[in-house]
Design a protein around this motif. Structure first.
Motif, PDB file in Angstrom:
ATOM      1  N   ILE A 357       0.866  -1.185   0.000  1.00 41.36           N
ATOM      2  CA  ILE A 357       0.000   0.000   0.000  1.00 41.36           C
ATOM      3  C   ILE A 357       0.902   1.235   0.000  1.00 41.36           C
ATOM      4  N   TYR A 358       0.879   1.987  -1.093  1.00 41.89           N
ATOM      5  CA  TYR A 358       1.721   3.174  -1.214  1.00 41.89           C
ATOM      6  C   TYR A 358       0.976   4.424  -0.764  1.00 41.89           C
ATOM      7  N   ALA A 359       1.719   5.347  -0.174  1.00 43.01           N
ATOM      8  CA  ALA A 359       1.204   6.666   0.190  1.00 43.01           C
ATOM      9  C   ALA A 359       2.302   7.681  -0.041  1.00 43.01           C
ATOM     10  N   ARG A 360       1.912   8.904  -0.332  1.00 40.03           N
ATOM     11  CA  ARG A 360       2.894   9.971  -0.503  1.00 40.03           C
ATOM     12  C   ARG A 360       3.382  10.436   0.860  1.00 40.03           C
ATOM     13  N   SER A 361       4.693  10.436   1.025  1.00 33.15           N
ATOM     14  CA  SER A 361       5.292  10.649   2.346  1.00 33.15           C
ATOM     15  C   SER A 361       5.055  12.034   2.914  1.00 33.15           C
ATOM     16  N   HIS A 362       4.782  13.039   2.064  1.00 34.83           N
ATOM     17  CA  HIS A 362       4.601  14.402   2.571  1.00 34.83           C
ATOM     18  C   HIS A 362       3.209  14.618   3.169  1.00 34.83           C
ATOM     19  N   ASN A 363       2.325  13.627   2.983  1.00 37.88           N
ATOM     20  CA  ASN A 363       0.938  13.788   3.427  1.00 37.88           C
ATOM     21  C   ASN A 363       0.679  12.939   4.674  1.00 37.88           C
ATOM     22  N   PRO A 364       0.634  13.547   5.863  1.00 35.11           N
ATOM     23  CA  PRO A 364       0.499  12.779   7.111  1.00 35.11           C
ATOM     24  C   PRO A 364      -0.755  11.919   7.177  1.00 35.11           C
ATOM     25  N   ILE A 365      -1.878  12.430   6.657  1.00 33.16           N
ATOM     26  CA  ILE A 365      -3.122  11.663   6.731  1.00 33.16           C
ATOM     27  C   ILE A 365      -3.036  10.404   5.874  1.00 33.16           C
ATOM     28  N   ARG A 366      -2.496  10.527   4.675  1.00 35.54           N
ATOM     29  CA  ARG A 366      -2.397   9.341   3.802  1.00 35.54           C
ATOM     30  C   ARG A 366      -1.432   8.308   4.387  1.00 35.54           C
ATOM     31  N   VAL A 367      -0.338   8.772   4.951  1.00 32.22           N
ATOM     32  CA  VAL A 367       0.614   7.843   5.579  1.00 32.22           C
ATOM     33  C   VAL A 367      -0.051   7.127   6.760  1.00 32.22           C
ATOM     34  N   ALA A 368      -0.794   7.893   7.561  1.00 23.19           N
ATOM     35  CA  ALA A 368      -1.493   7.299   8.701  1.00 23.19           C
ATOM     36  C   ALA A 368      -2.524   6.278   8.246  1.00 23.19           C
ATOM     37  N   LEU A 369      -3.230   6.563   7.149  1.00 22.23           N
ATOM     38  CA  LEU A 369      -4.223   5.617   6.622  1.00 22.23           C
ATOM     39  C   LEU A 369      -3.557   4.325   6.151  1.00 22.23           C
ATOM     40  N   ALA A 370      -2.432   4.449   5.469  1.00 16.36           N
ATOM     41  CA  ALA A 370      -1.713   3.252   5.009  1.00 16.36           C
ATOM     42  C   ALA A 370      -1.273   2.396   6.191  1.00 16.36           C
ATOM     43  N   ASN A 371      -0.775   3.034   7.228  1.00 18.19           N
ATOM     44  CA  ASN A 371      -0.301   2.294   8.406  1.00 18.19           C
ATOM     45  C   ASN A 371      -1.432   1.604   9.154  1.00 18.19           C
ATOM     46  N   ILE A 372      -2.555   2.300   9.300  1.00 20.71           N
ATOM     47  CA  ILE A 372      -3.671   1.711  10.032  1.00 20.71           C
ATOM     48  C   ILE A 372      -4.312   0.584   9.229  1.00 20.71           C
ATOM     49  N   LEU A 373      -4.315   0.703   7.903  1.00 15.07           N
ATOM     50  CA  LEU A 373      -4.823  -0.395   7.065  1.00 15.07           C
ATOM     51  C   LEU A 373      -3.921  -1.611   7.171  1.00 15.07           C
ATOM     52  N   GLN A 374      -2.622  -1.394   7.185  1.00 14.54           N
ATOM     53  CA  GLN A 374      -1.687  -2.510   7.367  1.00 14.54           C
ATOM     54  C   GLN A 374      -2.006  -3.262   8.650  1.00 14.54           C
ATOM     55  N   SER A 375      -2.260  -2.514   9.713  1.00 16.36           N
ATOM     56  CA  SER A 375      -2.574  -3.119  11.013  1.00 16.36           C
ATOM     57  C   SER A 375      -3.920  -3.839  10.995  1.00 16.36           C
ATOM     58  N   GLU A 376      -4.943  -3.186  10.451  1.00 17.46           N
ATOM     59  CA  GLU A 376      -6.290  -3.768  10.432  1.00 17.46           C
ATOM     60  C   GLU A 376      -6.361  -5.028   9.568  1.00 17.46           C
ATOM     61  N   LEU A 377      -5.713  -4.995   8.402  1.00 19.34           N
ATOM     62  CA  LEU A 377      -5.761  -6.143   7.498  1.00 19.34           C
ATOM     63  C   LEU A 377      -5.006  -7.345   8.059  1.00 19.34           C
ATOM     64  N   SER A 378      -3.966  -7.082   8.837  1.00 22.37           N
ATOM     65  CA  SER A 378      -3.205  -8.189   9.431  1.00 22.37           C
ATOM     66  C   SER A 378      -4.064  -9.017  10.390  1.00 22.37           C
ATOM     67  N   LYS A 379      -5.085  -8.382  10.955  1.00 22.09           N
ATOM     68  CA  LYS A 379      -5.970  -9.071  11.905  1.00 22.09           C
ATOM     69  C   LYS A 379      -6.821 -10.151  11.235  1.00 22.09           C
ATOM     70  N   VAL A 380      -7.008 -10.033   9.908  1.00 26.55           N
ATOM     71  CA  VAL A 380      -7.813 -11.040   9.208  1.00 26.55           C
ATOM     72  C   VAL A 380      -6.954 -11.912   8.290  1.00 26.55           C
ATOM     73  N   GLY A 381      -5.624 -11.833   8.438  1.00 24.78           N
ATOM     74  CA  GLY A 381      -4.749 -12.708   7.664  1.00 24.78           C
ATOM     75  C   GLY A 381      -4.305 -12.152   6.327  1.00 24.78           C
ATOM     76  N   ILE A 382      -4.404 -10.852   6.153  1.00 29.59           N
ATOM     77  CA  ILE A 382      -3.963 -10.207   4.914  1.00 29.59           C
ATOM     78  C   ILE A 382      -2.701  -9.402   5.224  1.00 29.59           C
ATOM     79  N   LYS A 383      -1.631  -9.699   4.496  1.00 31.62           N
ATOM     80  CA  LYS A 383      -0.345  -9.073   4.767  1.00 31.62           C
ATOM     81  C   LYS A 383      -0.131  -7.892   3.822  1.00 31.62           C
ATOM     82  N   ALA A 384      -0.375  -6.704   4.342  1.00 33.87           N
ATOM     83  CA  ALA A 384      -0.175  -5.481   3.563  1.00 33.87           C
ATOM     84  C   ALA A 384       1.046  -4.748   4.086  1.00 33.87           C
ATOM     85  N   HIS A 385       1.811  -4.162   3.181  1.00 35.07           N
ATOM     86  CA  HIS A 385       3.009  -3.414   3.556  1.00 35.07           C
ATOM     87  C   HIS A 385       2.782  -1.933   3.267  1.00 35.07           C
TER      88      HIS A 385
END
Length: 517
Positions: A357-385
């Protein structure tokens, strides 16, 4: 000294120098902090993001704060019963910034440039239904359409270009783009790249001379620096991040205005990726996302849950299907599709359910969304980076998934057809914004019918079908709609609330009415 520490020191020094330049902003000047700097100030190329466009240019129509279409360069218009022929009567008191008189020839020239195949302008998708443009007389223009196109009035808010300065030139590369001449409320006087753009009031502006003699758009990409500069007085007005509002709320010299927007964030699936092309995988991801949690954690009350791309539009279907948070169902869908859990990750045919999951590094909200999705998806067995990289370091259309943002408060056609129609696939259409390479016949039909139907109720019906077709075959997992906190000095008056577009576009929509004590 390491390269990294040296770079940090240089950036801090640059910020401090910029602060010094504009510290204690002049009484006759409003200094506005903006995140992005355009490459060229030309409405054909950057109509969705660049606040400088509205300063310099004006269209045949404009929008009131409640988003109703109003006359601008056109003072009135008529349309034939079949919706195919429009006559626009233009104002006769409009001058270009260089003193030349505005006329219908400028309108015809601008539309011809939009439709010019040699010019790669994203605006072209909005003008596809135009068959012919004819100058009737200097103050009258006729537009003939191939099919009825109800959003034409919204489309004609595009800034008009001066024919006498651009005829016979390449509008995409001409120096005009760095020294633009328009009919808008302010004239550009200096553009110091990477620093600021200076404007003075247009004394001959047809709606009356702007209240502020001077405006400066100061380029401040970093959200924290913008907040700091609002607090220390080197900026008068700026959009700030929701998580930084608390730093300014108790300052008696600063006011915060909460702007609603049509700007959404979503997880874009790339259909060139075999894993994400799978409907079962995409639906499992949809059910695995706790959107309410994301809105609370990331937006700090400045936003809401998103379920579709026209949710804040008149065209929204409040009864449309959605994906409620249901991690159990997400796992069931994957298991039914042949995936099996192995070491907490689903595997099928020897391949793990894994993607970036890519996000533009200068945008804090998009980076935060990518990180939280990585965490949420891992809970159901989906490995997102979650991967954050600079703008330009990757191509949206080539990565597995991307934290994307779109949305317009204008006619719903404006940012649906260009984003979801298969005709707008960026791999086959240079002007297309369909970076996910999505193609669905039901979506294509609904978008085409919705953009050409003359009845509002018929358009609503087709947009409801569009929303439900997106649900059944999702190109994006819609996440949140953003609200934008606008911070401004108490010396500034006249700011009016409206519904903002992508990246907070239009927060300066009535800048000619702003004044400063």
């Amino acid at each position: 000294m390491s390269y990294k520490s040296s770079l940090v020191r240089k950036l801090l020094l640059a910020a401090l120098l910029a602060t010094h330049v504009f510290a204690a902003t002049p009484k006759d000047t409003i200094v506005i902090g903006v995140e992005n700097e355009t490459k060229r100030i030309n409405p054909l190329f950057d109509g969705d993001h660049d606040p400088a466009l509205y300063f310099v240019f004006s269209g045949l129509t404009r929008f009131a704060p409640d988003m109703k279409v109003e006359p601008d360069l056109a003072k009135s218009w008529e349309v034939s019963e079949d919706g195919l022929n429009w006559i626009f009567h233009l104002r006769d008191d409009v001058l270009w910034h260089d003193g030349q008189k505005f006329s219908a020839a400028d309108v015809e020239f601008t539309i011809s440039q939009v439709l010019n195949d040699k010019i790669n302008t994203p605006a072209r998708a909005n003008f596809e239904e135009i068959k012919e443009v004819k100058v009737v007389d200097p103050q009258t223009i006729q537009i003939a359409l191939k099919t009825p196109f109800p959003s034409l009035l919204d489309v004609l808010s595009l800034g008009i270009l001066p024919k006498h300065l651009l005829q016979g030139k390449d509008v995409s590369t001409d120096p005009f783009n760095q020294h633009p001449i328009g009919t808008g409320p302010f004239q550009l006087v200096q553009w110091q790249k990477g620093s600021h753009i200076s404007f003075v009031a247009n004394p001959h502006f047809y709606r009356g001379k702007p209240k502020s003699p001077k405006i400066i758009l100061k380029i401040v990409p970093d959200h924290s620096v913008r907040t700091y500069e609002i607090k220390n007085g080197s900026l008068d007005v700026a959009l700030i991040e929701p998580n930084l509002v608390k730093k300014l709320k108790d300052d008696k010299n600063i006011k915060i205005m909460d702007f609603k927007s049509a700007d959404y964030r979503a997880l874009m699936f790339n259909f060139h990726n075999p894993i994400l092309k799978s409907l079962a995988v995409r639906q499992a991801i949809e059910y695995a996302i706790n959107r309410k949690l994301i809105a609370t954690k990331v937006l700090h009350g400045y936003g809401s849950v998103a379920n579709n791309p026209i949710q804040v539009s008149w065209a929204n279907d409040p009864h449309a299907k959605t994906y409620p948070y249901n991690p159990k169902k997400a796992k069931e869908i994957l298991e039914k599709d042949g995936w099996k859990l192995h070491n907490k990750v689903f595997v099928k045919d020897g391949k793990p359910l894994e993607f970036d999951i890519y996000a533009r590094s200068h945008n804090p909200i998009r980076v935060a969304l990518a990180n939280i999705l990585q965490s949420e998806l891992s809970k159901v067995g989906i490995k997102a980076h979650a991967i954050a990289k600079n703008n330009g370091a990757f191509e949206i259309s080539k990565v597995d998934a991307f934290i994307i943002g779109w949305g317009s408060p204008l006619d719903p056609d404006m940012q649906t057809y260009r984003v979801f129609s298969s005709k707008m696939d960026s791999s086959t259409n240079k002007a297309g914004w369909n970076y996910s390479h999505y193609s669905d016949p039901k979506v294509d039909e609904a978008l085409l019918k919705a953009r050409t139907a003359t009845s509002l109720e018929e358009r609503k019906t087709w947009y409801a079908k569009f929303i439900n077709a997106l649900h059944d075959n999702p190109p994006f997992a819609f996440l949140v709609y953003l609200n934008y906190p606008l911070a401004y000095n108490t010396k500034i008056h006249g700011i009016k609330s409206t519904i903002l577009g992508h990246h907070g576009a239009r927060f300066t929509h009535n800048v000619e009415e702003w004044s400063k004590d």
